[in-house]
Scaffold this active site. Structure first.
Site, PDB file in Angstrom:
ATOM      1  N   ASP A 183       0.808  -1.062  -0.023  1.00 24.08           N
ATOM      2  CA  ASP A 183      -0.035   0.133  -0.079  1.00 24.08           C
ATOM      3  C   ASP A 183       0.803   1.113  -0.114  1.00 24.08           C
ATOM      4  O   ASP A 183       2.018   1.463  -0.643  1.00 24.08           O
ATOM      5  CB  ASP A 183      -0.901  -0.023   1.152  1.00 24.08           C
ATOM      6  N   HIS A 223      -3.770   5.979   3.631  1.00 22.83           N
ATOM      7  CA  HIS A 223      -4.441   4.818   2.958  1.00 22.83           C
ATOM      8  C   HIS A 223      -3.812   3.549   3.623  1.00 22.83           C
ATOM      9  O   HIS A 223      -4.676   2.676   4.127  1.00 22.83           O
ATOM     10  CB  HIS A 223      -4.205   4.709   1.673  1.00 22.83           C
ATOM     11  N   SER A 514     -11.301  -0.784  -0.997  1.00 25.68           N
ATOM     12  CA  SER A 514     -10.041  -0.668  -0.153  1.00 25.68           C
ATOM     13  C   SER A 514     -10.069  -1.196   1.329  1.00 25.68           C
ATOM     14  O   SER A 514      -9.308  -1.666   1.990  1.00 25.68           O
ATOM     15  CB  SER A 514      -9.394   0.656  -0.238  1.00 25.68           C
TER      16      SER A 514
END
Length: 577
Positions: A183, A223, A514
């Protein structure tokens, strides 16, 4: 996966007269207002964005026959630069001039093919309506660290059999299992995750520091930190989260799992396929049993197929987000035959409005208004107060974290520079019906009219509130979203004093597939923890056969096999020979 389609809009001060003939609007925008997003500084683009090759070279994957013998040397001979050499497929990644150098390589009989090194992306946070009654983690809830998503996938029923809110001794918590998150990197000092990381690699900068923070450039997207927290947030290690959270924070699906962190996404949420494939091989080297991918957007190739096939052969279960385009086909690499595709549902087990489905969708998991870890102090919890009325609200990601007050002014959809009726350059709180124009455009328009804060009311879905995102850089004011019902109430209070209060937090709400994929990754880690000798196919069978059927009986294109269920999957796995 992360959907980033935000308008890059630079709006500088405007002092000229407004052409509107509406007498209820002010005759000109306020002077000396700077509003809107700014382009990234040159130094930031060079350091943190791997897609910018100022020398004109492009990134390619070169496949060789005969297992790639002398491949690297041959690329160097023609003037190319090798950026990765793969072990599980006879290929190298390189930067090269396509006109001259590619022509030379194409004549080489040992070269099988030259393909584009595809751009992949994180495709969240997605805009998604949430249900106000079921959305929040209530203060004083018992056990305090259990989020609605964790309960929905039955994770606590695997490791908290006695119901005291803590993992029980000798129950599978993910302990002994390595799970690799590919990620944007991680806030390595986040209190919920600090003790979870056992290995890491930054593939973009070719070092062993997979932090989502860069000295001189600040935090990345956050994220990866959000994804990692869903999987592995530790019990009793809470960060800053008051007043909505206690000092113990939240808990991950597999609170004992060992994390391997690989950074492949730049500050814009972008990467190249070669970085992801190199990360998959690194995860295998480090002994990962599960790989979690909340990114994608490319197309399959022989190279990607062979890398994911090799990971499966090495005993790794790869889980990927299905995509946020609401399509009836899942994105790649979730569509790869060796990858488990995961879509998103909301708190009422309805398919999320953004979630991609199709025949290759395997499972669904919570993906709307998911609360998880975020880089320290970069998240925010919000409160809206108008005459003691406090509707459910969510702060916009990456908007300023400040407290503001002023008269509540109706700005319609924020589509024009005369949309705020009764505005004043001395400042006010703008009430905007979300959805008529892009969020950042509406923000610019109302800011130019003097807004010092913005309340976005969802106007398209009964009872919901959207999770919205602002461009990372720019001049903005604090902003929140509220439900349609809350918006109806506030609309009756126009002209009243409105207060927006925000408190910095080490947590944030995000929506997207996600967020769904790491729930399944975490549950898979629990199964490997309970049965270390299990194969990826056995774990996959347990996950699919125990899922809660949400749509038509059996597999369907909206929900796959259904909502992942940890306790049910463990029961199936323990019955296998």
């Amino acid at each position: 996966m992360k959907r980033w389609g935000l308008m890059g809009l630079l709006a500088l001060a405007a002092c000229g007269p407004d052409d509107s003939s509406d007498k209820g609007a002010q005759s000109q925008v306020c002077p000396n207002i700077i509003a809107g997003s700014l382009s990234e500084p040159v130094e930031t683009r060079h350091v943190r964005a791997p897609l910018t090759d100022d020398d004109g070279r492009q990134r390619v994957i070169i496949r060789y026959r005969n297992q790639g013998v002398m491949a690297t040397a041959r690329v160097h001979q023609v003037g190319g630069q090798v950026t990765a050499t793969f072990r599980s497929t006879p290929a190298v990644a390189a930067r090269m001039s396509l006109q001259e150098q590619r022509a030379l390589l194409a004549e080489d009989p040992t070269v099988e093919s030259i393909e584009q090194d595809q751009e992949w992306r994180a495709l969240a946070p997605a805009t998604a309506p949430i249900h106000p009654i079921l959305a929040s983690v209530a203060r004083g809830a018992t056990p305090r660290e259990f989020t609605p998503g964790l309960r929905k996938v039955q994770a606590h029923e695997v490791w908290d059999v006695d119901g005291d809110g803590l993992p029980d001794p000798d129950r599978p918590t993910g302990a002994g299992v390595r799970l690799c998150v590919i990620d944007s990197g991680l806030d390595l000092e986040h209190p919920e995750l600090r003790d979870a990381v056992v290995a890491g690699r930054d593939l973009l900068e070719d070092d062993d520091d997979p932090s989502d923070f860069s000295s001189g450039h600040g935090w990345g997207t956050g994220h990866g930190t959000h994804v990692a927290g869903i999987i592995a947030a530790r019990p009793g290690h809470g960060g800053r989260g008051s007043p909505q959270l206690s000092d113990t924070g939240v808990m991950g699906v597999a609170p004992g799992v060992e994390l391997i962190i690989t950074r492949v996404l730049d500050i814009h949420g972008r990467t190249h396929m070669s970085f992801v494939l190199a990360a998959v091989e690194y995860c295998a080297e480090q002994g990962a049993k599960v790989i979690s991918l909340s990114l994608g957007g490319g197309v399959p190739s022989k190279t990607t197929f062979e890398v994911f096939a090799a990971a499966h052969a090495q005993g790794i279960l790869v889980v990927a987000a299905s995509g946020n385009s609401n399509a009836q086909r899942v994105d790649y690499p979730a569509s790869d035959p060796h990858v488990l595709a995961v879509g998103a549902v909301d708190s009422l087990d309805q398919r999320a409005t953004f979630s991609s489905g199709g025949s290759q969708l395997a499972l669904v998991a919570p993906g709307v208004d998911v609360l998880s870890t975020f880089p320290r102090g970069q998240g925010a919890f919000s409160t809206v107060d108008v005459r003691d009325t406090r509707p459910l609200s969510r702060s916009l990601l990456y908007a300023p974290i400040e407290n503001k007050w002023g008269k509540l002014v109706d700005c319609g959809g924020g589509a024009t520079l005369d949309s705020c009726k009764g505005s004043t350059c001395s400042g006010f709180v703008a009430y905007v019906r979300h959805g008529e124009v892009p969020t950042d455009m509406a923000m610019v328009n109302v800011m130019k009219q003097g807004a010092r804060a913005v309340i976005f009311a969802n106007s398209s879905w009964e009872g919901g509130v959207d999770i919205l995102t602002m461009p990372r850089r720019g001049q903005w004011v604090p902003a929140v979203t509220i439900t349609q019902a809350g918006g109806t109430v506030l609309h009756r209070m126009l002209g009243e004093l409105a207060r927006i209060s925000m408190s910095p937090a080490d947590y944030a709400y995000m929506s997207g597939t996600s967020m769904a994929a790491p729930y399944v990754s975490g549950v898979a880690a629990l199964l490997f923890s309970a049965r270390p000798s299990a194969t990826p196919d056995q774990v996959k069978h347990a996950l699919l056969s125990s899922a809660k059927d949400l749509g038509p009986s059996g597999h369907d294109e909206d929900f796959g096999h259904g909502l992942v269920q940890a306790r049910g999957a463990l029961e199936v796995l323990t019955q296998l020979p």
